[in-house]
Structures are given as C-alpha cells and as structure tokens.
Design an enzyme around this catalytic site. Sequence first.
Site, PDB file in Angstrom:
ATOM      1  N   CYS A  51       0.843  -1.199   0.000  1.00  0.00           N
ATOM      2  CA  CYS A  51       0.000   0.000   0.000  1.00  0.00           C
ATOM      3  C   CYS A  51       0.876   1.245   0.000  1.00  0.00           C
ATOM      4  O   CYS A  51       2.110   1.160   0.050  1.00  0.00           O
ATOM      5  CB  CYS A  51      -0.930   0.012   1.212  1.00  0.00           C
ATOM      6  SG  CYS A  51      -0.055   0.203   2.781  1.00  0.00           S
ATOM      7  N   CYS A 101       3.456   1.718   2.722  1.00  0.00           N
ATOM      8  CA  CYS A 101       4.754   1.074   2.480  1.00  0.00           C
ATOM      9  C   CYS A 101       5.676   2.021   1.720  1.00  0.00           C
ATOM     10  O   CYS A 101       6.872   2.130   2.017  1.00  0.00           O
ATOM     11  CB  CYS A 101       4.571  -0.216   1.676  1.00  0.00           C
ATOM     12  SG  CYS A 101       3.586  -1.480   2.483  1.00  0.00           S
ATOM     13  N   ASP A 112       8.389  30.588 -30.787  1.00  0.00           N
ATOM     14  CA  ASP A 112       9.464  31.047 -31.653  1.00  0.00           C
ATOM     15  C   ASP A 112       8.930  31.036 -33.086  1.00  0.00           C
ATOM     16  O   ASP A 112       7.963  30.329 -33.388  1.00  0.00           O
ATOM     17  CB  ASP A 112      10.663  30.107 -31.508  1.00  0.00           C
ATOM     18  CG  ASP A 112      11.801  30.466 -32.431  1.00  0.00           C
ATOM     19  OD1 ASP A 112      12.152  31.654 -32.489  1.00  0.00           O
ATOM     20  OD2 ASP A 112      12.311  29.556 -33.115  1.00  0.00           O
ATOM     21  N   ASP A 169      12.847  25.580 -31.113  1.00  0.00           N
ATOM     22  CA  ASP A 169      13.554  24.438 -31.699  1.00  0.00           C
ATOM     23  C   ASP A 169      15.046  24.658 -31.869  1.00  0.00           C
ATOM     24  O   ASP A 169      15.764  23.768 -32.311  1.00  0.00           O
ATOM     25  CB  ASP A 169      12.960  24.107 -33.072  1.00  0.00           C
ATOM     26  CG  ASP A 169      13.394  25.091 -34.148  1.00  0.00           C
ATOM     27  OD1 ASP A 169      13.567  26.290 -33.817  1.00  0.00           O
ATOM     28  OD2 ASP A 169      13.563  24.680 -35.307  1.00  0.00           O
TER      29      ASP A 169
END
Length: 750
Positions: A13, A16, A434, A636
């Site tokens: 669970c 844990c 851009d 880019d």
Amino acid sequence: METTTLKLRGMSCASCASSIERVVSNVSGVEVCNVNFGAEQATVTYNPRAVDVNKIQQAIADAGYSSQLLKEENPLVADDEEQATRRKEEQDLNRKVIVGGAISLFLVIGGLPMMTGLSLPFIPAWMHNSWLQLVLTIPVQFWCGASFYINAGKAFKRHAATMDTLVATGTGAAYGYSIFATVNPAFFTSQGLTPDVYFEASSVIITLILLGKLFENRAKGSTSEAIRKLMGLQAKTARVIRHGREMDIAIAEVQLDDVILVRPGEKIPVDGEIIEGSSTIDEAMVTGESVAVKKQVGDEVIGATINKTGSFKFRATRIGKDTFLAQIVKLVQQAQGSKAPIQRLADRVTGFFVPIVIAIAISTFIIWYNFMGNVTLAVITTVGVLIIACPCALGLATPTSIMVGTGKGAENGILIKGADSLEQAHNLQTIVLDKTGTITEGKPSVTHFVTTVGMPDHKVLELLRMAATVERYSEHPLAEAIVRYAKALKVDLTDAQDFEAIAGSGVRGYIGEHLVQIGTYRWMQELGIATESLEQAWDTLERKGNTAIWIAVNGKVQGVMGIADAVKPSSIRAIHTLQRMGLEVVLLTGDNRRTAEVIAHEVGIDRVFAEVRPDQKSAQIQRLQNEGSIVAMVGDGINDAPALAQADVGIAIGTGTDVAIAASDITLISGDLQGIVTAIQLSRATIQNIRQNLFFAFIYNILGIPIAAGILFPFFGWLLSPVIAGGAMAFSSVSVVTNALRLKNFKASD
C-alpha cells in the site's frame, strides 16, 4: 550527486511507499528519495562519495522490502526476469483466490441458517459445525493470507503500520474470537450470549482482498501498455550488407556504420542516414504524424518506422540504447516513475493513515463494549473498521493516471519528461512561440536578390559566391537558404578565413583580402555602414514579409537578399485552437519587426516580441511571468534553450536541436504545433482524472470508516458486515485504477 532508479518488491500500500521514502531519506548521503507506489519504483538522488547503491538497497531490505537496480541497458530489450516474476505472482494469487473462494463458499452456505435466522432444511447442520469450520479455514488463514501476517510482522518490527497491519489485525481478531468461542462456548453462555463464530467472515475477507489484488495487478499492468507497444515496434532483424554480401542478422548484432538495405513494406531496423535511393516513410508510430514523409540521400531515418514505396540503403548511426525509439521508451519510463506535486496531499495523509485507523478501531471496541456490554458487537464493528480502511486507493490515485497519461502522450508523439511537467501544463496561461522552425517550416528560401544599381551579372554571381562562402560556416536556417540558393545557380564556393558569427546580428569572414559582412539592418547601422542606396528595396521586401539580409564587402553595401519561410499548414489551426482554449499566444523572434508582424497577422497572433537577441529571450519570458502569467515557451533552436529553461513549461520541437530538447519539459516529436494543443488537453484530462481518483479515495474512507464503526446503528439499527467491508476495501483500489484507464480513450479536440 547521482540519481538511480530501483525496482521495488513487497509493497502492499501507499504506507509502504512512505515508509521506504522515510528509511532511504535517513541514509547518510541520500539527498532525496521518491517512491512511486503505482510504478513500484524508487528514484534516489545521492552523493556517491558518501553512500553507494548497495547501502541504499540494504536499508530497503532492513525495512522489510526488496529492491533491484534497473538496468541501464537497451530499454527496448524486454526484461524476461521481470516478466517471469510478474507471471509467477499472478499465478500464485490465482491459486490462492481459487482455494480461498472454494472454502469460503462452503462456509457461507453452511452459515446461511445462522446469518438469515431461517430454517433451511437443504443445508445440513454439520456444515455449520464450528470445529469443522476451524479446520477448513486453516489453509485460508495461514496460506492464502500468509503474506498479510508476514508483512504485518515486518512492519511491527520496524515500528510501522501498513495496510497489511489492518488486514492481519482485522481477520486475526475475527479468527481468534471464533476459535475462543469454539473452544470455550461456556464463557459466552454464562453471560447470556450466543457463542457465534465468524470463520466465514475471516475467510471471505482474505479471499476478497486477494481477488482485489489480482484485479488491481492486472489493471496496473494495463497502465504500462504504451511502453509495451513502443517496445513491440522495433524490427527483429536487419538486412546488412557486409563484404559485398547481403545477410539477415538479429537487431542486436547491428553495428555502427553498417550499411542496411530496406525494401518496401519493411520496418527500418535502427536509426541512420540514407546513402542510396529514396522513399516515403510512415513515421506515425513514433512521431504521431499521419502523413508519410519523403526521404532521400542525406536524410535521417528513424528505427521502427515503416518504409512505404522505394528501396534504399542507409548507414547505421545509432544502435541499441542510443536509438530514437529507445530514448523515447526511456523518457516514458522515467516520466511514469516520477511523482506529481498533486500527490503530496495523498502522501501526507497515508503517512499517518494506518495509525489513525487503528486508534479508531480501538476506540470503537471500547465504546461498543462499554455502552452495549456486547463483546460480539464490539468485535464486529472493530473488525469492520480495520478491514474497510484502504490506503491503497490513495496511493494509486495519482501514479496510475500519470502512467496512462504519459503513455498516451507517447502514442501521440508527445514526450513528457516528468509528472510535474504534465501537471503544470494544465495551468498554462500564455504560450510563447518562436518563429523560425516553430510557426514556420524552418526551411527558408531566397525569394529576391537585389544588388546596387549597375552591377554587371558576373559581379552579381561573384557577390553571391562570397556571401554563400561565408554563410556555409553558419548553422542558421537563413544561412542554409543562401547556400542552397547559390548551389542552385551552380555557383562554386571557396574557403573563408576568420569566420565569426555575431549572435542576433549576422556573420563575417575574409575571402582573400575582402571582408564580407552579412546581417541585419540594425547591425549595418551599428557598424556605421551606409545603407541609403538599397533602403527602398529593403523596405519593399520587409513589407512583403521577407526577412531582409544585407551584404557588405569591405565596409560598403553591395546587396540585399529577401528570404521567406513558409508558415506550417497546421500552425494557423493550432494557434486558433489555443486561443479558443483561453490561452494568450505570443510570438517571440530575433527577426525584424515588420517580418514578424506579417507572420503574426497571417497566423492570428496579436502580441509580438521582435528583434530579440538570443540572450534576451529568457528575459522576455521572465517579463511575462512577472506579469503573473504561467508561461510555456515553444522553440527548436540552440538560441531557444535558455528561454525553454526559464519558462514554467518548456516545449521543444522534436525536429530541432538536441540542446533545445534537453532544456525542455515536453518534446513534440513531429514538430507539429497541434501537439501543443494535444499536450495541454491531455494534461487537463489527466489532472481531472487524478482529482476524481483522489475524491473517490478520500470519500470512500471518510464515509466507509464511520459506517463500519456503527455510526448508523443508533439511528437505523444497521451494522456493516465485515464481509461487505472486506469486499468494499478490495475493490476500492480496482475502481481507482479502472478510472485511470479511461484516459486510454483520450482524443484531442480541435
């Protein structure tokens, strides 16, 4: 600092996961540990000089869990050991559910007369013999449910409590009470109580919880379907030409610089560069782009894409874990293992959830026993509280949605680096684009070449030769356009000396004794070069939306070139969609204002930042952020990297440079701006799904625990059966995962 990822085993669970985070974070030298319960992974950042991975794994082992270092090998190679472990776990759960289900069915049928208070002659009395039930439930209690008790014991040793603690305590209480009633019924009869047993409740609860785990494991497996699909794209063999012979070899045997032959209809085995032939290639499976792309000599090809028409040969440039597809899989895996900020609330709750539930259960027993004097009623309500509480649903609410969402993004050609990026994208208010290579095709071409009056033709070609010779040393798209234009006119290029690129201004270099300077109007003014002779031509070019490039030789203007870059067909539609979604779209470019405004008008953008130098772009992003906007930058180029890093969400066009992609949070593999729309809509859908999951998980516990405690009994005389509580607990996690799987049906809208 180094970061490593560990595959975890033994978690039951979210408590844990919190326990592992706490234990590992306390190891000296560990800076941060994030455990993803849904992905069953721990991402640990540590100082290798102070601690090694073995010590971290030992700390996890001491806490009662096991871990395995994820291999840094080719992510496309299926981990057979991992798959075998999962199959074994599922088979084990199947066997336990079948055995537990058969015994539970017998016990429930045998107990029907006692449960209903009716005389059912078709059920023999011996089926409800408490000694028989005690014996029958032994395998369910101590084989089927063994993991709950073992894990609860481990948690107790480290002074922790998990879901296993709740299950073990609840079923153990019901089972222990039933044994006592079987062995010593006189104790109950002496107090006027019926010595009822609840063996069937304990057995059914364990079986239902195991059935829920089985369904949960299968559903969680579906969340990683996108990765399995990506892995399945890879070709199994390659037709390599070695020593003049064609031979089919396994994909793992392909070496760098191998020459590979691909025929129509075949998958391209690895990444490479075409050296002979041409074709059209379907790249939809890795880019999301539905239209086949024309490829010829010099073009790059991506492994796992499909050759459609012609045959060609290509040279392998990336193999194994370095291929484009392998990098995609690795990024998706990292994203699926990351943790979203929205999960912090659930993490804080699960940190103290189980202790609170245990405290409520103890209080429930004390209250009912003291007020009603009925130990049976006190036990039923206590067991109900322990069983119905479910921290698993809280732990699964966020990571399962993130896993499905990032996988769905990969299917659409959108790589999301982390859960935080996916979450942040839904808050965006401003999209900064851009121009070159983002809104436009990024492949500009020369449309006009104007020289000073009276220049003879041979001098025009000589000027073009000098300009193209200098520009060939630059990587700027405008420089490439000038070089292509010169080559198209069959102008022979020579060598330049002392080449220098001035960011945001232009380039210069020497050809023999001639200084050639090529750049913007502003740069010419800064250099003190007279431009009057060609200003009318420059003004006309810019009014038409061309980028005008000035050419000066030895400090005198000789010509102006008009360069235009076509707008991508999808840009206008994508920008209009973003605006309809309530987002402000801004154009940011180093180009001159006239050209920028022409492009902006064409695509429907009102706000323009033009003539911005590369080192100023991040400042413009910061300016928008200071205005109170949550900003995404889309670019880019190398000069976009600082702005991508400054933005709240950096979105790189996948066709751009590696530097831009590395600086971004989201990568659009195809370079289509429609990917921005898809990414934002996917982010919104994922966050909505997470909120639904968290609501289901919280409301389930907020309503379920009081009902199990018997809050309705004083008003309606109604108590929640521990069996029903067990079923509800088992399927609460399944409902959360199933809701997350709905994201697999996500489709972007225009």
